[in-house]
Design a protein around this motif. Structure first.
Motif, PDB file in Angstrom:
ATOM      1  N   VAL A 137      -0.167 -34.262 -15.768  1.00 27.05           N
ATOM      2  CA  VAL A 137       0.835 -33.263 -15.640  1.00 27.05           C
ATOM      3  C   VAL A 137       0.776 -32.678 -17.015  1.00 27.05           C
ATOM      4  O   VAL A 137       0.767 -33.546 -18.174  1.00 27.05           O
ATOM      5  CB  VAL A 137       2.308 -33.791 -15.523  1.00 27.05           C
TER       6      VAL A 137
ATOM      7  N   ALA B 139       8.113 -33.027 -11.605  1.00 30.20           N
ATOM      8  CA  ALA B 139       6.733 -33.209 -10.835  1.00 30.20           C
ATOM      9  C   ALA B 139       6.352 -34.480 -10.653  1.00 30.20           C
ATOM     10  O   ALA B 139       5.881 -34.965  -9.629  1.00 30.20           O
ATOM     11  CB  ALA B 139       5.520 -32.165 -11.529  1.00 30.20           C
TER      12      ALA B 139
ATOM     13  N   ILE C 109      -1.110 -30.689 -12.398  1.00 27.28           N
ATOM     14  CA  ILE C 109       0.034 -29.545 -12.577  1.00 27.28           C
ATOM     15  C   ILE C 109       0.182 -29.131 -14.009  1.00 27.28           C
ATOM     16  O   ILE C 109       0.641 -29.893 -14.706  1.00 27.28           O
ATOM     17  CB  ILE C 109       1.436 -30.281 -11.893  1.00 27.28           C
TER      18      ILE C 109
ATOM     19  N   ALA D 235       2.861 -27.829 -15.969  1.00 27.80           N
ATOM     20  CA  ALA D 235       4.147 -27.473 -16.218  1.00 27.80           C
ATOM     21  C   ALA D 235       4.506 -26.852 -17.564  1.00 27.80           C
ATOM     22  O   ALA D 235       5.790 -27.124 -17.982  1.00 27.80           O
ATOM     23  CB  ALA D 235       4.980 -28.837 -15.856  1.00 27.80           C
TER      24      ALA D 235
ATOM     25  N   ALA E 125       3.694 -25.231 -12.598  1.00 28.59           N
ATOM     26  CA  ALA E 125       5.133 -25.317 -12.253  1.00 28.59           C
ATOM     27  C   ALA E 125       5.775 -24.702 -13.634  1.00 28.59           C
ATOM     28  O   ALA E 125       5.150 -23.616 -14.038  1.00 28.59           O
ATOM     29  CB  ALA E 125       5.328 -26.782 -12.340  1.00 28.59           C
TER      30      ALA E 125
ATOM     31  N   ALA F  25       8.685 -27.492  -9.759  1.00 28.36           N
ATOM     32  CA  ALA F  25       8.061 -28.555  -9.875  1.00 28.36           C
ATOM     33  C   ALA F  25       7.590 -29.115  -8.354  1.00 28.36           C
ATOM     34  O   ALA F  25       6.611 -29.655  -7.902  1.00 28.36           O
ATOM     35  CB  ALA F  25       8.697 -29.729 -10.571  1.00 28.36           C
TER      36      ALA F  25
ATOM     37  N   VAL G  81       4.225 -29.666  -6.701  1.00 29.13           N
ATOM     38  CA  VAL G  81       3.644 -30.844  -5.888  1.00 29.13           C
ATOM     39  C   VAL G  81       3.178 -30.826  -4.429  1.00 29.13           C
ATOM     40  O   VAL G  81       2.199 -31.432  -3.910  1.00 29.13           O
ATOM     41  CB  VAL G  81       4.695 -32.124  -5.801  1.00 29.13           C
TER      42      VAL G  81
END
Ligand SMILES: Cc1cc2nc3c(=O)[nH]c(=O)nc-3n(C[C@H](O)[C@H](O)[C@H](O)COP(=O)(O)OP(=O)(O)OC[C@H]3O[C@@H](n4cnc5c(N)ncnc54)[C@H](O)[C@@H]3O)c2cc1C
Length: 653
Positions: free
Chosen positions: A99, A109, A442, A444, A627, A644, A648
């Motif tokens: 992440v 997340a 991800i 974020a 995200a 988030a 996912v």
């Protein structure tokens, strides 16, 4: 300012303002070893977090996006980073999920990924700051043997729209009982001491410094307590406000008369008209008010929009409850193009909770679930005074690791995005470059960063990611020895429409677990000041860009002088002496603050239809999903959580 004036303000006083790097541009490249910026400590075992005394919440001075936290990201933006970058070292670490960004979205997340994929999965969260939580940051102070806790960013669990089932579910899983709010806040404390909202007129804008009770509602800030507007403040306002008689008369008229300023149009037609005119123009050109009323309202939307009424649509002002619309026969319900902040829901209004450190508690609870060894305790109550053990956040044997002080500079599939086995993530940390691999990734972090760290994304997507300009905002905590001056002046919150900071509040009186708020005016307390730098007259995104540039060029010394000067002018008549009373200052400077929310004056797709850039920008790409609150163009914690959850779902699809 003269030296004598500086001395009177206390600029020479020894207070807690540990900003030794402030104002000094860190012209270091990623290839140069350097001490850890905010502590001045050398890296210990390659990890500053393991150094004794590493405890970011207790740092004062310039925080938020502090000097040094963004040097690598800006070098990347400016195309300088790779020219001087060190050789990349492969850590050999492999994760199920990497992440990028340790704010509430990134931490959520990690939480949702584990919930869906099982607790055995391995996750790494990377963040460039010295503390986790993103905007949700905790500030701590010590005074007279006690600890005072403040919020350096995200203030509360609240949102203009109701929390989704997903976001509510997460809040509940974390052990937060939002329904308990009225039991932890002493909502009558300030009113019982005769304190109310006030408005401060400043000489530069209004010709005289004067503090008066706030006329009208004026409750669109973040006071969230129950202190009402002063009873009968209009009489004092009419007699004492330093405004022309015509402006005062019109200001009162706007609050009290019921007049249709657009006769002959249907409600829908009026809303369409109001969506295309600023509230400032509405006041003068549609409602016929004297231009002298504009400065009074100018900063009213700052806390939500980060711009003044020149850039807030009149339709939004109606939604926010600003005056002038009482007689217009506008049907309830949002009109097309309203900013999400101006659409009020009853259900949302009762869903509110504020911890002393704001939503840093949400971030800390998330981390407690992910890395239990780092956050002692079991309940949301004992969390308030719990001390995070930062040395435990990133341990090799733990299934989830949170690695701070690590700026991600490259994210790329190892091979073609459609068939690559994993994603390689490169980050800069202490002048070194390292890589890890994730089966999924991800992002974020802020959308504006994504095109630079992930250039393999399609061009249209990168353009969409770059569209929103985050709102620059400063949240400052000032520790003062007492609040007797507030008591004498009869205020607990002050709106300062022309001031450097547009608002000053006494901290909300909240007691949770072992933490107790100040209840008597001779106790130390935190003052909260807010500034959203902007440039009236420009389109909103340009105002945010200008504000960001201003913030990045402002030294702590300038902030401090402005804080001392403004508090002296507002509170001096109540006996406040900045040189004597100020004990510590923490300026949380968020050059990239709130997610940009669309505005009917400047974003045509928002009014006329079409896919908003956040939807184009957040599309998944191979093993990468996107995200952050930016993905929903919605600057709230529930937005960060919902995005988030979506991301996912995409990486696990
Ligand atoms: C001053 C302020 C007050 C707010 N008040 C409220 C409130 O009262 N209620 C509310 O609901 N919302 C509030 N918000 C909105 C808040 O932004 C969201 O609630 C939410 O916390 C956003 O979380 P996020 O994880 O999406 O983003 P962030 O919190 O911004 O986290 C993203 C993280 O990614 C990091 N990052 C960026 N680039 C990189 C990189 N290249 N490598 C590694 N890390 C990177 C960033 O530094 C940051 O730490 C407030 C925001 C601000 C700024």
């Amino acid at each position: 300012m003269t030296d004598a004036r500086d001395r009177r303000l206390g600029m020479n006083r020894r207070i807690s303002r540990r900003d030794f790097l402030n104002g000094v541009a860190l012209a270091v490249s990623a290839s140069v070893m350097r001490p850890f910026p905010s502590f001045g400590l050398d890296w210990v075992d390659d990890a500053p977090e393991k150094a004794p005394g590493y405890y970011p919440p207790a740092l004062t001075g310039l925080r938020g996006s502090y000097e040094g936290s963004y040097a690598d990201a800006h070098a990347l933006r400016d195309g300088r980073f790779w020219e001087t970058a060190a050789a990349t070292a492969d850590t050999g670490e492999e994760y199920d999920l990497v992440v990028v960004g340790g704010g509430i979205s990134g931490l959520s997340a990690a939480h949702f990924f584990r919930q869906r994929a099982g607790r055995a999965v391995r996750i790494l969260v990377l963040d460039n700051h010295d503390d986790f939580g993103g905007h949700a940051k905790r500030n701590e102070f010590r005074e007279s043997g006690r600890t005072l806790i403040g919020y350096g960013g995200t203030f509360s669990i609240d949102s203009p729209a109701p929390y989704s089932a997903v976001a509510k579910g997460l809040v509940k899983d974390l052990g937060i009982d939002v329904g308990r709010w009225q039991r932890v806040v002493d909502g009558k404390l300030y009113a019982s001491l005769g304190l109310r909202r006030g408005v401060f007129f400043d000489t530069e804008t209004f010709g005289a410094d004067r503090l008066l009770p706030m006329p009208g509602r004026g409750d669109d800030d973040e006071g969230a307590d129950s202190s009402p507007a002063a009873p009968g403040p209009w009489a004092r306002f009419m007699a004492e406000a330093p405004m022309s008689e015509r402006a005062k008369h019109d200001l009162r008229r706007l609050h009290q008369e019921r007049k249709d300023h657009l006769p002959g149009l249907s409600s829908a037609e009026k809303k369409a008209r109001l969506a295309r005119v600023s509230y400032a123009r509405f006041l003068t050109d549609v409602a016929g008010a004297d231009p002298g009323v504009v400065p009074f309202f100018q900063a009213r939307p700052h806390s939500l929009y980060g711009v003044g009424i020149d850039a807030v649509p009149a339709q939004d002002a109606w939604g926010l409850g600003f005056p002038g619309f009482q007689g217009m026969g506008l049907e309830p319900g949002p009109g097309r193009g309203m900013n999400l902040d101006s659409i009020r829901h009853q259900e949302a209004e009762s869903y509110f909770f504020h911890f002393p450190d704001g939503n840093a508690s949400v971030a800390r609870l998330l981390v407690r679930g992910l890395v239990p060894a780092a956050v002692p305790g079991r309940t949301a109550d004992d969390l308030v005074t719990a001390r995070v053990d930062y040395a435990r956040l990133d341990e090799p044997q733990a299934p989830v690791r949170v690695r701070l002080n690590s700026t991600v500079v490259r994210v790329r599939h190892r091979g073609d995005a459609s068939s690559a086995p994993d994603v390689e993530v490169t980050y800069a940390r202490g002048g070194t470059l390292r890589t890890v691999r994730g089966k999924t990734c991800i992002l974020a972090c802020w959308h504006t960063v994504v095109p630079y760290i992930c250039p393999e994304l399609p061009d249209a997507q990168k353009k969409a990611l770059a569209y929103g300009v985050k709102v620059p905002i400063v949240y400052t905590n000032v520790l003062v020895a007492s609040w007797t001056s507030f008591r004498k002046l009869g205020v607990n919150q002050v709106y300062a429409p022309g001031g450097y900071h547009s608002g000053v509040n006494l901290d909300l009186p909240v007691s949770i677990g072992e933490y107790h708020c100040a209840r008597t005016p001779d106790e130390p307390i935190l003052l909260h000041l807010m500034r959203t730098p902007c440039k009236p007259g420009l389109p909103a995104r340009d105002q945010h860009r200008a504000g960001r540039r201003e913030l990045q060029a402002t030294t702590f010394e300038t902030f401090e002088r402005e804080i001392r000067d403004q508090l002296a002018r507002i509170l001096g008549p109540g006996g406040f002496d900045p040189a004597r009373d100020i004990r510590a200052i923490t300026v949380n400077r968020w050059a990239h603050g709130y997610a940009y929310q669309y505005n009917s004056l400047f974003d045509p797709f928002w009014l006329e239809g079409g896919e908003p850039p956040c939807v184009t920008g957040r599309k998944p790409f191979g093993r990468i999903a996107i995200a952050n609150a930016d993905s929903g163009a919605y600057a709230y914690t529930d937005g960060a959580i919902d995005q988030a959850h979506r991301a996912v779902g995409e990486v696990l699809a």
